[in-house]
Design an enzyme around this catalytic site. Structure first.
Site, short mmCIF file in Angstrom:
data_model
loop_
_atom_site.label_atom_id
_atom_site.label_comp_id
_atom_site.label_asym_id
_atom_site.label_seq_id
_atom_site.Cartn_x
_atom_site.Cartn_y
_atom_site.Cartn_z
N ASP A 181 0.84 -1.19 0.00
CA ASP A 181 0.00 0.00 0.00
C ASP A 181 0.88 1.25 0.00
OD1 ASP A 181 -2.40 -1.43 0.22
OD2 ASP A 181 -2.11 -1.64 2.37
N LYS A 196 -17.30 14.23 -5.82
CA LYS A 196 -15.88 14.55 -5.60
C LYS A 196 -15.67 16.02 -5.27
CE LYS A 196 -13.97 10.76 -8.34
NZ LYS A 196 -13.65 9.96 -7.15
N ASP A 232 -3.98 -3.92 5.61
CA ASP A 232 -4.48 -3.71 6.97
C ASP A 232 -6.00 -3.83 7.08
OD1 ASP A 232 -5.19 -1.48 5.55
OD2 ASP A 232 -4.02 -0.06 6.75
N ASP A 283 -8.66 -6.77 2.59
CA ASP A 283 -7.35 -7.22 2.12
C ASP A 283 -7.07 -8.66 2.51
OD1 ASP A 283 -6.61 -4.82 0.96
OD2 ASP A 283 -5.87 -3.99 2.85
#
Length: 1149
Positions: A426, A537, A763, A767
């Site tokens: 990451d 956004k 984390d 994942d």
């Protein structure tokens, strides 16, 4: 990857032959509609047309078929099977449904459950914690450790000895000890391995229980802090910014509540959550009134009812699905299994051969004695102590790694770090600090720096609040924000800000810039706002701020391209000017300036609301879009930097110099991701875009083999074909941007399909499939979720990426130490087996008894072999400049593809759908039996490879043919010298042994070559001394071998070779044991031996030990050139110095 140059790359659509790229191919072919929308960001490149043959098509896709099938099977989302319905219940029915009391108008006045009721429900429903995966019982674990091939052989041999004892007790009296020792060794090996596994699991369990989470719940009308594990259904819980949701909650009251569901859904933007009076009809994961266990509250606060606890929560139900991605056996486990099978097979075959030879020659039909002899051969070949040594070595290494903040859950995961060829990591929080800080501001005309920095250009001005446009940008940073403070009665600089990283960075900047932050917010109160979401956004706020034309101002901030689209004018020196081409060019330059430095860029604009259209008291509305949505005035750009963590640059550089490919997988914009990658040694070379900018050539004219780096957009991953994946992984520098956690799993699978040993850092809950699928899953301790820690093999206790370098160093060293230990252990097989061969072939008196062989294998050998665990690197950077031991090369990929293609052709296919049909078990067994009689089988077996295995040809050559032969000759020379001094010439020994009546307490006198009569006691003593010197010769030569096996880069005399004090302690322990066995008369009844053996005879094996060191030195000289060639070449452009802080000297504003 040179495969691109040797074979045309292929692509297939709809089963038809299509145009493809050839030698100088590019990642994405023209004519692919999925990529048309982003031509400029992901250029197509030059293509050459040709028709692909069917063989080309098949080879291009080879190795990926199983992934495509699994991908198709996984189309149904994992949330489809989630069993949660409480979100559909209206608020007024919740009290009766859950048997609790709450006030949704004034949550702080809720009563909640009574303490007694909560305790009763806790006993009924159990604690609010995830049930760990079902584990085997201790007895089953011990049994699994016991039934390994070595142990089974030892147990069978021991039982066989007792069977012979029962048949003929008098002639097999020694079998009492031998059989017992063999069986005891098997059980001891199993116990050592079992004990270490149990100890490792206990350490992990204590670590996970170290910090029990707590939460705020209403009990008996009082808000108290209770352990999260004690929550029950019906509890009323308060969650605030920074909290982890302790259970699945149904929200009945909230204030600006936003949660980060990215660990569950992959949605990167925080989600608004609030009450739904009539219930929500949406799916549970999309319901606006539900928050889920372990998700992070990033804004506001909320009150909720606990509706699910423990395994019944959403995360609990998903955790059960983690098992769908099967974990892989570590490379070390695979190699040890192969080695055990190889040695066991050799041992059994030799034992059978020696039995056949022995029963027809030396033993002349005496089956019982011949079986004992065959057992001694078996014992000589099987390194009985090896399983214990491997387990103990790994355990010691795991402890050392834990001291360096690397917790290893699986002992064999220690060594997997050594095998890594690719690490997918990451960005945010792993490579960077997750601390956003404002760095630059652009007012539509000029660039300003928030800090004095060497990274800015010379004409970049220092920030000043009275500079044009700066006041408006500070106002937007302060007023268009939803951050909260932990307390407001302390100075701004001492407050803890609770909110997302971007708004926190903007708020800190505004707080430093404004004289009185709190007064400024009170003066310009909010009237209306539209929060940021992943669709728009942008975020909009309308505040009370008088101006010449009215009393309110609308501020908007967000993705620069979205904000600019709403603007028709921009500010220039305080004046409103229409947007023109010159401004757009200046805007593009400013945006590139910021993004190219790895900064997150925010666009800002304002709309001065005219009082005639928007009078005081005007009702703004989100749903009807009754608020100013266009004709804004562009104020400027603000960039924020999330600086790389200290040590990340050197860590990535070190990993690359170790031959490990490091990939970044991030959700950020490609330009931002690339810029960060360039700061931290992840990208040094050119991408097509950067090469185009340097050379002035159009991107379309740049060939793939001209660039070493690639930035892949996540939107492309789902449509990539096999040859495109090959092309991506052929690059040395890879960044995947705008990706989701699901993409990470796909990337791992594709890399593994090419033969990569893949490590993954993660984390989040989502994942966990990638962490489990990876060869080495690396979870974060501080920021990681419980599910990710459960799925991973390794946990970084300090969340520091640089800790992986320590792990790789330790992994490589433990592999070297393991190899030395095995090389050392196997070296004594030749001096044990060859004398046995002479015993039956020449024949001569037995040089070494089976029980002495056991003493060698389990006595001094065990002590010394274990001491290798503390060996230091032979050279300072030797291990970290060698490539991975199983490198992925062009040749290995092509060989793998050819094998995969061959396998796919053997599969039957459905005549209608052409879908491969899996063969039956019977068919598979038939193929395995036929395989050795095919050419392909032997081609695969003898296929050249660059892999370095734990037990390879070089190791076996050294152990059996080099060191083993030197030790064997030395022990035999000593054997014959001792016999000669006792009056037996070699011809006498052969004559006596052929007769078969000598060297026992009841033997007749023997007349030697001198004509001397040697009685039975003299014969027995001579044999005891000869066997003793053979035993001691093996020990003494092995003492020298301890240092000889270490000589790879340097001669076996340096400080790094002899610097391990535990080697000398092991030798001392072995010497003590040897002297005790040989020179203690009471033990002679069991082991043989003679206290009359003169120490003078020790000089013979000492001489051969010195010869062994000489040979080791010659070997270093012979292999020096090949080792030097195997070193990873220097990488031009690597920056092996600490990451410089871009804002080291702060301005006083």
């Amino acid at each position: 990857m040179d495969t691109m140059a040797s074979d045309p790359e292929k692509s297939l659509k709809g089963g038809m032959e299509i145009e493809v790229v050839t030698t100088r191919a590019v990642a994405f072919p023209a004519g692919d509609e999925d990529h048309d929308r982003d031509e400029k960001l992901r250029p197509k490149g030059v293509e050459m047309k040709r028709q692909m043959t069917q063989e080309d098509i098949q080879l291009a896709a080879a190795g990926y078929e199983h992934l495509e099938k699994n991908k198709a099977d996984a189309e149904d989302t994992k949330f489809g099977d989630v069993d949660i319905t409480e979100h559909a219940v209206p608020v007024d029915e919740l009290e009766d449904l859950f048997g609790t009391s709450f006030n949704w108008n004034d949550p702080a006045q809720s009563r909640g459950l009574s303490t007694a009721e909560a305790e009763a429900r806790l006993k009924l429903d159990g604690p609010n914690s995830l049930t760990p995966p079902k584990k085997k019982s201790a007895l089953r674990k011990y049994f699994d450790c016991l039934v390994t091939m070595f142990n089974i052989i030892l147990i069978i041999a021991g039982i066989l000895e007792y069977v012979l004892l029962g048949i003929d007790f008098h002639n097999n009296i020694q079998n009492t000890y031998l059989g017992g020792i063999l069986i005891a060794v098997a059980f001891l090996n199993a116990f050592i391995e079992f004990y270490q596994l149990q100890k490792s699991e206990a350490i992990l369990a204590s670590f996970l229980a170290m910090i029990p989470p707590s939460c705020h719940a209403m009990r008996d009308g009082t808000l108290t802090s209770v352990p999260a594990a004690s929550l029950v259904k019906g509890d009323i819980v308060l969650i605030r910014v920074g909290d982890k949701t302790p259970a699945d909650l149904l929200i009945f009251a909230s204030t600006d509540l936003k949660v980060d569901n990215s660990s569950l859904t992959g949605e990167s933007e925080p989600q608004e959550r609030g009450p739904s009076l009539k219930g929500s009809p949406a799916r549970p994961v999309e319901a606006e009134n539900l928050t889920f266990n372990s998700t992070l509250v990033v804004n506001g606060e909320g009150w909720g009812i606990v509706v699910r606890t423990g395994d019944r929560t959403l995360i609990g139900q998903i955790a059960q699905l983690t098992g769908g991605e099967s974990g892989n056996k570590s490379p070390l486990a695979v190699e040890i299994s192969r080695f055990v099978m190889l040695v066991s097979t050799i041992a059994i075959v030799f034992a059978i051969v020696f039995f056949a030879v022995g029963i027809t020659t030396a033993y002349k039909g005496k089956a019982a004695q011949t079986v004992t002899f065959a057992v001694s051969i078996l014992v000589a070949f099987v390194p009985e102590g090896l399983p214990s040594v491997v387990t103990l070595l790994l355990s010691i290494a795991a402890k050392r790694m834990a001291a360096q903040n690397v917790l290893v859950k699986d002992l064999q995961g220690v060594e997997t770090l050594d095998s890594l060829t690719l690490l997918a990591t990451d960005k945010t929080g792993t490579l960077t600090r997750n601390q956003m800080t404002v760095t630059n501001l652009w007012n539509g005309d000029k660039m300003f720096s928030a800090f004095q920095s060497n990274n800015d250009e010379q004409d970049t001005a220092a920030f000043a609040l009275d500079a044009p446009g700066m006041g408006e940008l500070v106002a937007i940073a302060a007023l268009n924000s939803r951050i909260k403070f932990d307390r407001s009665d302390v100075p701004f600089a001492k407050r803890e800000i609770m909110g997302d990283a971007t708004e926190t960075g903007l708020a800190r900047f505004a707080g430093r810039s404004l004289p009185d932050y709190d007064a400024y917010l009170r003066e310009h109160s909010k009237v209306f706002e539209v929060p940021f979401n992943s669709t728009n956004k942008w975020a909009l706020v309308i505040v009370n701020k008088p101006h010449a034309a009215g009393k309110m101002v609308s501020y908007i901030k967000g993705a620069p391209e979205r904000v600019l689209a709403k603007c028709t004018t921009y500010m220039k020196d305080g004046q409103v000017v229409p947007i023109d081409d010159a401004f757009r060019a200046s805007y593009d330059a400013a945006y590139n300036y910021m993004a190219s430095r790895g900064h997150r860029v925010i666009g800002c604009a304002q709309h001065l609301l005219v009082e005639d259209k928007y009078p005081a008291g005007f009702t703004f509305s989100k749903k009807e879009v009754n608020y100013p949505d266009s004709e804004y005035c562009f104020v400027g750009l603000v960039s924020l930097e999330d600086p790389p963590k200290h040590g990340v640059r050197e860590a990535i550089g070190t990993l690359r110099l170790a031959g490990i490919k490091v990939m970044m997988v991030t959700g950020d914009h490609p330009k931002t991701a690339e810029a960060i990658a360039r700061k931290i040694n992840l990208i040094i070379g050119e991408t097509k875009e950067t090469l185009s900018a340097k050379t002035g050539r159009p991107v379309e004219e740049i060939y793939e083999d001209e660039v070493a780096a690639v930035v892949v957009h996540g939107d492309d991953i789902d449509t990539l074909q096999g040859w495109q994946w090959d092309n991506i992984f052929s690059k040395q520098e890879i960044v995947f941007a705008r990706t989701s956690p699901q993409h990470k799993l796909e990337i791992v699978k594709r890399a593994q399909a090419l033969g990569h040993i893949v490590g993954v850092t993660g984390d989040g809950v989502n994942d966990s499939p990638a962490l489990k699928r990876a060869d080495l899953g690396i979870a974060m301790n501080i920021s990681g979720s419980d599910v990710s820690k459960e799925a991973a093999n390794m946990i970084l206790l300090d969340d520091n990426f640089a800790s992986t370098v320590k792990g790789v160093q330790e992994g490589r060293q433990i592999f070297v130490n393991l190899k030395r230990s095995i090389q050392y252990t196997l070296s004594h097989s030749t001096p044990e087996v060859i004398p046995q061969l002479l015993y039956v072939v020449v024949p001569v008196p037995l040089p070494l008894s089976a029980i002495l062989i056991l003493v060698i294998d389990l006595g001094f050998e065990l002590f010394v072999a274990l001491s290798f665990a503390w060996d230091k690197p032979e050279t300072e950077d030797g291990l970290m400049r060698m490539g991975p031991r199983k490198p992925v090369s062009d040749r290995s990929i092509m060989n793998r593809k050819r094998r995969a293609l061959r396998r796919s052709k053997t599969l039957g296919r459905d005549p209608e759908t052409q879908v491969p049909v899996q063969p039956s078990r019977l068919s598979l067994i038939g193929r395995k039996l036929k395989a050795p009689f095919t050419r392909e089988f032997w081609e695969d077996r003898f296929e050249s490879s660059d892999d370095e295995t734990l037990v390879d040809g070089k190791l076996l050559s050294y152990a059996y043919l080099e060191a083993g032969m030197i030790e064997m000759i030395g022990s035999l020379v000593a054997y014959f010298v001792v016999f000669f001094k006792k009056g037996f010439s070699p011809s006498d020994l052969r004559k006596a042994q052929k007769n078969g009546n000598y060297f026992t307490h009841h033997s007749p006198d023997f007349i030697n070559y001198k004509g001397e009569h040697l009685d039975a006691s003299h014969q027995v003593d001579a044999l005891a001394q000869a066997q003793s010197i053979v035993y001691l010769s093996v020990f003494i030569a092995q003492c020298f071998n301890v240092f000889a096996v270490k000589a790879k880069f340097r001669f076996p005399f340096g400080r790094s070779i002899v610097g391990n004090k535990y080697n000398f302690l092991g030798i001392a322990a072995g010497a003590t044991l040897g002297m005790f066995i040989i020179y203690t008369p009471p033990l002679h009844a069991v082991f043989g031996g003679s206290h009359k053996l003169l120490p003078l005879y020790w000089l013979i094996p000492f001489a051969f030990g010195c010869l062994l060191l000489v040979w080791a030195s010659i070997r270093v000289l012979i292999m020096r050139k090949s080792i030097e060639q195997a070193r990873v070449k220097d990488i031009k452009g690597l920056m092996m110095f600490p990451t410089m802080r871009t804002m080291s000297i702060r301005s006083r504003h």
